[in-house]
Design a protein around this motif. Structure first.
Motif, PDB file in Angstrom:
ATOM      1  N   UNK A 149      13.867 -18.388 -50.368  1.00  0.00           N
ATOM      2  CA  UNK A 149      13.807 -16.995 -49.939  1.00  0.00           C
ATOM      3  C   UNK A 149      12.510 -16.310 -50.294  1.00  0.00           C
ATOM      4  N   UNK A 150      11.804 -16.814 -51.297  1.00  0.00           N
ATOM      5  CA  UNK A 150      10.572 -16.167 -51.763  1.00  0.00           C
ATOM      6  C   UNK A 150       9.536 -15.960 -50.657  1.00  0.00           C
ATOM      7  N   UNK A 151       9.261 -16.963 -49.800  1.00  0.00           N
ATOM      8  CA  UNK A 151       8.244 -16.759 -48.758  1.00  0.00           C
ATOM      9  C   UNK A 151       8.585 -15.669 -47.752  1.00  0.00           C
ATOM     10  N   UNK A 152       9.844 -15.273 -47.677  1.00  0.00           N
ATOM     11  CA  UNK A 152      10.209 -14.193 -46.760  1.00  0.00           C
ATOM     12  C   UNK A 152       9.517 -12.883 -47.138  1.00  0.00           C
ATOM     13  N   UNK A 153       9.129 -12.745 -48.405  1.00  0.00           N
ATOM     14  CA  UNK A 153       8.490 -11.517 -48.869  1.00  0.00           C
ATOM     15  C   UNK A 153       7.099 -11.324 -48.273  1.00  0.00           C
ATOM     16  N   UNK A 156       8.249 -13.632 -43.918  1.00  0.00           N
ATOM     17  CA  UNK A 156       9.402 -13.025 -43.261  1.00  0.00           C
ATOM     18  C   UNK A 156       9.113 -11.642 -42.732  1.00  0.00           C
ATOM     19  N   UNK A 157       8.571 -10.782 -43.574  1.00  0.00           N
ATOM     20  CA  UNK A 157       8.314  -9.407 -43.148  1.00  0.00           C
ATOM     21  C   UNK A 157       7.141  -9.351 -42.171  1.00  0.00           C
ATOM     22  N   UNK A 183       4.281 -18.952 -41.041  1.00  0.00           N
ATOM     23  CA  UNK A 183       4.774 -17.808 -40.268  1.00  0.00           C
ATOM     24  C   UNK A 183       5.614 -18.256 -39.084  1.00  0.00           C
ATOM     25  N   UNK A 184       5.127 -19.270 -38.384  1.00  0.00           N
ATOM     26  CA  UNK A 184       5.764 -19.672 -37.137  1.00  0.00           C
ATOM     27  C   UNK A 184       7.194 -20.142 -37.292  1.00  0.00           C
ATOM     28  N   UNK A 241       1.270 -14.597 -32.132  1.00  0.00           N
ATOM     29  CA  UNK A 241       0.224 -15.571 -32.425  1.00  0.00           C
ATOM     30  C   UNK A 241       0.011 -15.606 -33.942  1.00  0.00           C
ATOM     31  N   UNK A 242       0.407 -16.711 -34.572  1.00  0.00           N
ATOM     32  CA  UNK A 242       0.329 -16.806 -36.033  1.00  0.00           C
ATOM     33  C   UNK A 242      -0.891 -17.575 -36.521  1.00  0.00           C
ATOM     34  N   UNK A 243      -1.743 -18.012 -35.616  1.00  0.00           N
ATOM     35  CA  UNK A 243      -2.830 -18.927 -35.978  1.00  0.00           C
ATOM     36  C   UNK A 243      -3.968 -18.192 -36.684  1.00  0.00           C
TER      37      UNK A 243
END
Length: 337
Positions: A149-153, A156-157, A183-184, A241-243
């Motif tokens: 869940x940590x990477x959602x901070x 995720x947002x 991100x993707x 676009x997350x690149x």
């Protein structure tokens, strides 16, 4: 005369660095359990954006437990599981702060490599503790694992906020997601929870199985396959676009329907070329988005907990961080879209 790092931060803790353990009235002391490794951490450590101040302590995807609270803290109690994301402060009085958009406050304070209200430098989550203003701490929902869940901070947002703001929440609409990295892959899961039709766009054919079979995307489009790209022209309502690498926008714009929106989230270290004709002739929009405010961050965490959305993670020890950074750099240099 500027204070030395030792004079600014006299308390010693285990980690690359940490903030003073003395709590102010609004402060929450947090024992850090997990901290995600973000691509921004790599950019910052290697000064790829030209704004690093050393010693620099990265980390803005922090999950931990409250160990101490200030006298005015009402939102949290000792023992609560909490999160800290990309920012730890703002002016609290400007038009953006009043709209719960602290991330756009001109005086927002980043979790690391920024100057705090007391004039000292902020240090992030690659440590064993941190002290943060209660207004920039979020509750970590029950059922949401601390590590995944940590990477959602951050991730995720970063994808949730533009989906809400640009109207990517209408079931059945077609969203293209460029890149299947940090991100993707989170964007795919959140988009599917909103009921969108999702096509992953990538230069790596080997990611097709991951995108469709594991993440639940509806389709996969190889960005360097001219025939497949031509067949997808004018089929998408939105593209995220997350690149972070330099890449062409014209092929992506061609995939949009009239009135379509291309939202860029990656931060390349060089400018991208933006063709104007496709925008004018198709009334298309190119926009951006930068994380989200604290209210929306809490909303995102609750949404992810409700829909069982987490990030894919590999848990490492802190003494493996340099190797992890090298692996991340190699990964980013070897992949395009």
């Amino acid at each position: 005369m500027a204070k030395s790092s030792e004079a600014q931060h006299p308390q010693k803790v285990f980690g690359w660095a940490a903030k003073d353990t003395e709590n102010g009235d609004e402060d929450v002391s947090i024992k850090i359990l997990y901290c995600g490794v973000c691509h921004s951490d790599l950019h910052s450590c290697r000064n790829e954006w030209g704004n690093a101040h050393y010693p620099l302590v990265p980390g803005h995807e922090i999950v931990g437990t409250v160990t101490k609270i200030g006298s005015n803290v009402k939102k949290f109690k000792v023992g609560d599981r909490v999160g800290v994301g990309v920012m730890v402060g703002s002016c609290k009085s400007c038009e953006y702060c009043k709209q719960d958009l602290e991330n756009y406050c001109p005086k927002h304070i980043l979790t690391y490599n920024s100057i705090d209200n007391d004039g000292t430098r902020t240090y992030g989550g690659y440590a064993d503790m941190i002290v943060v203003d209660q207004n920039f701490v979020v509750h970590f929902p029950d059922g949401l694992p601390s590590d995944a869940g940590a990477p959602l901070l951050c991730a995720g947002i970063t994808v949730y906020s533009p989906m809400k703001y640009y109207g990517m929440t209408e079931p059945g609409k077609h969203l293209g997601i460029v890149g299947l990295g940090g991100l993707g892959h989170v964007a795919v899961r959140i988009a599917k929870a909103f009921g969108l039709k999702v096509t992953v766009i990538s230069s790596s054919p080997r990611k097709e199985s991951e995108a469709i079979n594991r993440l639940g995307a509806d389709a996969f489009l190889v960005s360097n396959d001219a025939g497949k790209m031509k067949g997808a022209i004018g089929t998408m309502d939105f593209i995220i676009d997350t690149v972070s690498a330099v890449h062409a926008l014209a092929p992506l714009l061609s995939l949009l329907k009239a009135n379509g929106k291309l939202i860029t989230l990656g931060l390349p270290n060089k400018p991208l070329e933006l063709p104007i004709f496709p925008l004018v002739l198709g009334r298309k929009l190119v926009g951006g988005s930068d994380i989200g405010g604290m209210k929306e961050t809490q909303e995102m965490l609750d949404f992810c907990a409700k829909h069982n959305i987490t990030a894919d993670v590999e848990v490492i020890r802190m003494d493996e961080i340099n190797t992890a950074m090298d692996r991340l750099a190699n990964l980013m240099s070897s992949t395009g879209l």
